[in-house]
Design an enzyme around this catalytic site. Structure first.
Site, PDB file in Angstrom:
ATOM      1  N   ASN A  97     -40.059  47.038  -0.114  1.00  0.00           N
ATOM      2  CA  ASN A  97     -41.157  46.622  -0.982  1.00  0.00           C
ATOM      3  C   ASN A  97     -41.089  47.341  -2.334  1.00  0.00           C
ATOM      4  O   ASN A  97     -41.740  48.359  -2.532  1.00  0.00           O
ATOM      5  CB  ASN A  97     -42.511  46.928  -0.324  1.00  0.00           C
ATOM      6  CG  ASN A  97     -42.695  46.202   0.977  1.00  0.00           C
ATOM      7  OD1 ASN A  97     -42.377  45.024   1.084  1.00  0.00           O
ATOM      8  ND2 ASN A  97     -43.202  46.899   1.991  1.00  0.00           N
ATOM      9  N   HIS A  98     -40.283  46.856  -3.240  1.00  0.00           N
ATOM     10  CA  HIS A  98     -40.207  47.486  -4.561  1.00  0.00           C
ATOM     11  C   HIS A  98     -41.600  47.545  -5.174  1.00  0.00           C
ATOM     12  O   HIS A  98     -42.381  46.601  -5.081  1.00  0.00           O
ATOM     13  CB  HIS A  98     -39.273  46.693  -5.472  1.00  0.00           C
ATOM     14  CG  HIS A  98     -37.835  46.815  -5.091  1.00  0.00           C
ATOM     15  ND1 HIS A  98     -36.815  46.761  -6.006  1.00  0.00           N
ATOM     16  CD2 HIS A  98     -37.236  46.996  -3.877  1.00  0.00           C
ATOM     17  CE1 HIS A  98     -35.649  46.889  -5.389  1.00  0.00           C
ATOM     18  NE2 HIS A  98     -35.888  47.025  -4.087  1.00  0.00           N
ATOM     19  N   SER A  99     -41.894  48.664  -5.791  1.00  0.00           N
ATOM     20  CA  SER A  99     -43.253  48.928  -6.253  1.00  0.00           C
ATOM     21  C   SER A  99     -43.748  47.886  -7.260  1.00  0.00           C
ATOM     22  O   SER A  99     -43.065  47.559  -8.238  1.00  0.00           O
ATOM     23  CB  SER A  99     -43.313  50.315  -6.906  1.00  0.00           C
ATOM     24  OG  SER A  99     -44.605  50.555  -7.410  1.00  0.00           O
TER      25      SER A  99
END
Length: 211
Positions: A83-85
């Site tokens: 989950n890339h920020s």
């Protein structure tokens, strides 16, 4: 209880394993009799091939799977590091490339590269279909069914069938009274002898015949 040495539940083939006896990680918990079948890869490699982006040393996140679950070939559990920020102006994961950008090297700082959704928790007697994908932070209730290639982004209630992308409820497996009774009985916690005595009733859906 399954002895630790017993990996394969079927003498006819080695595509199915008792998952508890092939996964060795403090961050993965698997209940008795839960099985995984893989006709593509060695099922003993479940942890490497099916538990993805799982870096508990940074996040402390866990995969928890209950008893008597059936997990089909290719089902995957996608953890927080996928989950890339979204808090950043960029989705590029700068913190994991700390050497390139002169950033802090401690696990907490590195984990700022992604959003943390939490653990993945699978209840008891859950059937996870072929190539289904379950995302971080999801809890799947007891007795639920995840359809083949479903992408599960939200919690699944007990004894509910879900499918699709993203997965949505299709129907409940039983009426509310039966579900409540099953949740109270928790047959998966019985000893082996009691389960054997009640196998006919369990297999035939006769909750009134359970002893």
């Amino acid at each position: 209880m399954i002895p630790e040495w017993k990996i394969y539940p079927r003498s006819q083939g080695h595509s199915t394993v008792y998952l508890k006896n092939v996964v060795h990680s403090d961050s993965i918990e698997v209940g008795e009799y839960t099985m995984y079948d893989d006709f593509v890869n060695d099922p003993r490699d479940f942890q490497r091939n099916n538990v993805l982006y799982h870096y508990p040393e940074c996040n402390g996140d866990k995969l928890k799977i209950g008893k008597f679950c059936s997990i089909a070939c290719g089902a995957k559990f996608l953890f927080n590091a996928a989950n890339h920020s979204l808090r950043s102006l960029s989705t590029y994961p700068f913190p994991i490339f700390f050497e390139e950008w002169g950033l802090p090297t401690d696990p907490v700082s590195i984990s700022e590269a992604w959003d943390k959704k939490g653990d993945i928790v699978i209840g008891n007697d859950v059937w996870i279909g072929y190539e289904a994908l379950i995302l971080a932070g999801v809890t799947v209730g007891d007795g639920a069914i995840i359809a083949a290639r479903a992408v599960v982004t939200k919690d699944v209630p007990p004894y509910t069938i879900v499918g699709g992308v993203p997965a949505k409820p299709i129907r409940k497996r039983f009426d509310d009274d039966t579900i409540a009774a099953l949740e109270k009985l928790r047959w998966w916690d019985w000893d082996e002898e009691r389960i054997r005595e009640n196998l006919s009733a369990i297999q035939n859906g006769d909750i009134n015949a359970l002893k």
